[in-house]
Design an enzyme around this catalytic site. Structure first.
Site, PDB file in Angstrom:
ATOM      1  N   ALA A  89       0.805  -1.224   0.000  1.00 55.67           N
ATOM      2  CA  ALA A  89       0.000   0.000   0.000  1.00 55.67           C
ATOM      3  C   ALA A  89       0.841   1.277   0.000  1.00 55.67           C
ATOM      4  O   ALA A  89       0.358   2.343  -0.395  1.00 55.67           O
ATOM      5  CB  ALA A  89      -0.938   0.007   1.212  1.00 55.67           C
TER       6      ALA A  89
ATOM      7  N   ASN B 281      -0.850  -6.458 -17.183  1.00 54.83           N
ATOM      8  CA  ASN B 281      -1.136  -5.078 -17.569  1.00 54.83           C
ATOM      9  C   ASN B 281      -2.596  -4.779 -17.252  1.00 54.83           C
ATOM     10  O   ASN B 281      -3.483  -5.437 -17.771  1.00 54.83           O
ATOM     11  CB  ASN B 281      -0.869  -4.902 -19.070  1.00 54.83           C
ATOM     12  CG  ASN B 281      -0.757  -3.447 -19.463  1.00 54.83           C
ATOM     13  OD1 ASN B 281      -1.405  -2.587 -18.860  1.00 54.83           O
ATOM     14  ND2 ASN B 281       0.050  -3.162 -20.458  1.00 54.83           N
TER      15      ASN B 281
ATOM     16  N   HIS C 126       8.641   4.897 -25.495  1.00 50.88           N
ATOM     17  CA  HIS C 126       8.737   5.039 -24.041  1.00 50.88           C
ATOM     18  C   HIS C 126       9.723   6.144 -23.665  1.00 50.88           C
ATOM     19  O   HIS C 126      10.532   6.588 -24.477  1.00 50.88           O
ATOM     20  CB  HIS C 126       9.207   3.726 -23.407  1.00 50.88           C
ATOM     21  CG  HIS C 126       8.145   2.673 -23.318  1.00 50.88           C
ATOM     22  ND1 HIS C 126       7.838   1.848 -24.371  1.00 50.88           N
ATOM     23  CD2 HIS C 126       7.284   2.346 -22.309  1.00 50.88           C
ATOM     24  CE1 HIS C 126       6.850   1.026 -24.002  1.00 50.88           C
ATOM     25  NE2 HIS C 126       6.497   1.312 -22.768  1.00 50.88           N
ATOM     26  N   HIS C 127       9.681   6.534 -22.395  1.00 50.24           N
ATOM     27  CA  HIS C 127      10.675   7.445 -21.816  1.00 50.24           C
ATOM     28  C   HIS C 127      12.059   6.806 -21.914  1.00 50.24           C
ATOM     29  O   HIS C 127      12.175   5.561 -21.949  1.00 50.24           O
ATOM     30  CB  HIS C 127      10.314   7.720 -20.358  1.00 50.24           C
ATOM     31  CG  HIS C 127      10.278   6.477 -19.520  1.00 50.24           C
ATOM     32  ND1 HIS C 127      11.407   5.958 -18.916  1.00 50.24           N
ATOM     33  CD2 HIS C 127       9.271   5.620 -19.233  1.00 50.24           C
ATOM     34  CE1 HIS C 127      11.079   4.853 -18.283  1.00 50.24           C
ATOM     35  NE2 HIS C 127       9.784   4.618 -18.459  1.00 50.24           N
TER      36      HIS C 127
ATOM     37  N   LYS D 261      13.878   3.782 -19.632  1.00 49.94           N
ATOM     38  CA  LYS D 261      13.503   2.367 -19.711  1.00 49.94           C
ATOM     39  C   LYS D 261      14.709   1.561 -20.162  1.00 49.94           C
ATOM     40  O   LYS D 261      15.359   1.903 -21.150  1.00 49.94           O
ATOM     41  CB  LYS D 261      12.349   2.197 -20.694  1.00 49.94           C
ATOM     42  CG  LYS D 261      11.769   0.791 -20.747  1.00 49.94           C
ATOM     43  CD  LYS D 261      10.509   0.769 -21.616  1.00 49.94           C
ATOM     44  CE  LYS D 261       9.954  -0.632 -21.733  1.00 49.94           C
ATOM     45  NZ  LYS D 261       9.556  -1.201 -20.430  1.00 49.94           N
TER      46      LYS D 261
ATOM     47  N   GLY E 106       7.834  -5.309 -22.928  1.00 50.20           N
ATOM     48  CA  GLY E 106       7.135  -6.584 -22.812  1.00 50.20           C
ATOM     49  C   GLY E 106       5.779  -6.545 -23.498  1.00 50.20           C
ATOM     50  O   GLY E 106       5.387  -7.494 -24.180  1.00 50.20           O
TER      51      GLY E 106
END
Lengths: 252, 252, 252, 252
Positions: free
Chosen positions: A12, A110, A138-139, A142, A148
């Site tokens: 959490a 996902n 992507h940024h 990564k 994936g």
């Protein structure tokens, strides 16, 4: 009498976990009854809170043990943590069969609806097109390439083409194979890395004179919340193991 | 023993008709047995040629009579001509029921696979997103706006949202409604007209933190040929009336 | 001897202001010497801190008085606050002329490099294309439509076309003008509102057989920081009033 | 008194040549006076026709000799044929200097306005962004990858970054370099091959929180005609050698 579902969140305090806690609290039909984190005993925490469903966003080294503890405690599990192998899934399926009683587990690599839908649509469309390629963006922090998700999408496209009896795609290029990306079962995947982006995927399908493009953008982790909440609502009525959010969607 | 399907093309001298003739001739499993055009008697032409399937790309004023003549001649029909109303379709359905014998008719307002798939995917995805808008883009000589395809797509999105119990989309704008396009059952459709374009449609679906975009490009009328040929192959085993290419696709 | 520029931020507690403070602190060649906010006296604050440049991200009712106070204190100003009219700009220009001494003010309605570059490129390209339309896409809480940026872009395209002697764009549509958006000097602007989006603009330019698309995405207010820091570095060597980030860019 | 420019087309029977003849005939300010092709003597043809400008769309083995013959005949040349090296251009420049008299030659590797503008804009914008990548998309019969246009674009971006003192782009990926494309001076170029496409290029530029995308689509060779006609109108007032359509555009 309609009632809310009591939900515990494991991990959490993490980024996904805290976003999930906020989403559960904001949902009228769900009640957040426990925030569990490192140092807490999972079994005790869920029992004392009376949780019916637990959402696990912990780490690879903890997630499988968590799920077994949840099942022993009679709690449904929705799992977003990574690190699951075919073997660890098989152990959970076996445990579910042993305990029975309608208990369910949903494991999803996902929880993004747009990502899961993009992959499903790409796989369904693939048999009707001569060409198909995947571009993921992507940024630049990564580490892996291609992503994936893009690999799974390409593999699903390749399988659909194989099932439909399609041969290799037309491609006259013979050299120039030094860009970021991969060939996944004959489907080319291109990986763009760009500051400012988060996680995006584009599937391009082509026939003579036409193109179909399915693009998906994930800008923020809140985008996973509709999928997580859907899994919570569905897991209580789906006994056994379900792998993949797509099985919870009505795409017929 | 595998054999080819014998095909007649009605409206063979028109642009779609001549493209269709070429596509039939290029297909190994089909045989072009008649090119029928203005001045020819349809019934005679198909009987003498031994056609099993006729493809009708004629004009609104001729197409319905052609189909009835084909059914009287015992020939399956694939219809791409426009101008069909609910009444004219009902008359064909009734005729089919009367003649029986496994005869089939496929009427499709759009034979473009990418267009039909885009509409299907948009309708399936719509219930999972807070927002949905449609942008259609065409050459500037097009008279109507928005396009029929975009209207159908928007109507399908609106129906899917209604079925899922979704309310109106979030939209704080109160003024500024003077652009090319329309509001179709609560789904906003934007119409771009640009020299150089042909026919394109983009469906944008949004949730907090994510977007799904389904885009479709038709560059040339050859793009309709895979759909036309699919209909020819399917109509011989689908007795009765089928309206819409989507029913011939395997999207389950 | 190279030295840093000493910077004060006005409206430092606001969202843009606090993001700006962090950006100034992170820049090796800048030093944050004052965070000024409601209740502080601007003149005193900048004098005591020895600020050379002040960045104003306050509110429309405060920003003009702030700039005059800064000029009286001999401090350069970079202004991102909105609410500037031609009259208020003229008063600042006059004030600058009066005090002289190389003092500069940069007022920018948009510090986003991608937004400013998109507008510049669209204006430069416009004269070479038959058709041009603008699509802007924003989150659905935005009240106005089309966006100010899109209106400016369309007006710039219209002006460029007029200067080049181009007539109205080709457009056969006569009805169907009920979508969100506007006609700005003959350039059609479409406004999409979609949950999940932030602020995006797409300019489409078309000629027979070709299209040029210039698209700009703003995902987060950190995107304005490179433009703000550029203005700080440039204002110290640009005496007088500069309106618009584009004048600080080298686009020749 | 305004008058038309008399134009000869060399390679008039080829695909680009015949499209060019049609474009010249359709232009009110140009007059097509000669269609020259294999077997014709260039010098005789242009002299007899009184051509002022000749457009050469012949083959690599013929084009240089054609241009020298045109210069000897006192005719301006616009050259779209490929196969020009630095040495062959230098010989033309030298010839121009020798004959003088205001004679001009324009050699352009690409007459597509959208392609040339995309490259120019990408180069101008590059210095303002942390990341830049290029995606080119073509029909699958193309043999080389990445395309020459994409390589030039990437090289121009790399040069602009170098001039601005930017270092390498951020990129955490270490493996996965097996996709169609190349690394051009540190700028990654991705090459998509898809049935249905013609020639397209997309430049993506990224900063924290923002993206600028410049996309260019060539659907048909008629898209080169505005650039060819622009060159014809400009070559008569630009003595000497001009290489690249960008020098004829007003982008300041």
């Amino acid at each position: 009498m309609s009632s809310t579902i009591r939900v515990a969140v494991l991990g959490a305090a993490g980024r996904m976990g805290s976003t999930t806690c906020a989403a559960v609290e904001a949902a009228a039909d769900l009640e957040l009854v426990a925030r569990v984190d490192v140092g807490d005993d999972v079994a005790t925490a869920v029992r004392e809170s009376g949780a019916q469903v637990a959402i696990d966003f912990t780490i690879p080294s903890a997630t499988e043990a968590n799920v077994h503890a949840l099942l022993d405690a009679g709690v449904h599990a929705v799992v977003g943590a990574t690190g699951w192998t075919d073997e660890s899934k098989a152990r959970v399926a076996e445990h579910l069969e042993r305990v029975g009683g309608g208990l369910g587990v949903v494991i999803a690599p996902n929880f993004g609806l747009s990502a899961v839908l993009a992959m499903q649509f790409a796989a369904k469309a693939a048999r009707y097109f001569e060409s198909a390629e995947v571009v993921e963006l992507h940024h630049p922090n990564k580490v892996d390439a291609p992503s994936g998700t893009a690999r799974h999408t390409a593999a699903a496209i390749a399988a659909a083409r194989r099932d439909a009896g399609l041969g290799p795609m037309p491609d006259a290029t013979e050299e120039g194979w030094e860009a970021r990306g991969a060939d996944v079962d004959g489907v080319r995947v291109h990986a763009v890395r760009l500051r400012g982006l988060v996680a995006h995927e584009e599937v391009l399908l082509g026939n003579p004179g036409e193109q179909l493009v399915i693009r998906q953008d994930s800008f923020d982790r809140v985008s996973f919340m509709p999928g997580v909440l859907l899994a919570v609502r569905e897991v209580v009525r789906r006994p056994g193991l379900t792998v993949g959010l797509e099985h919870l969607l009505d795409l017929a």
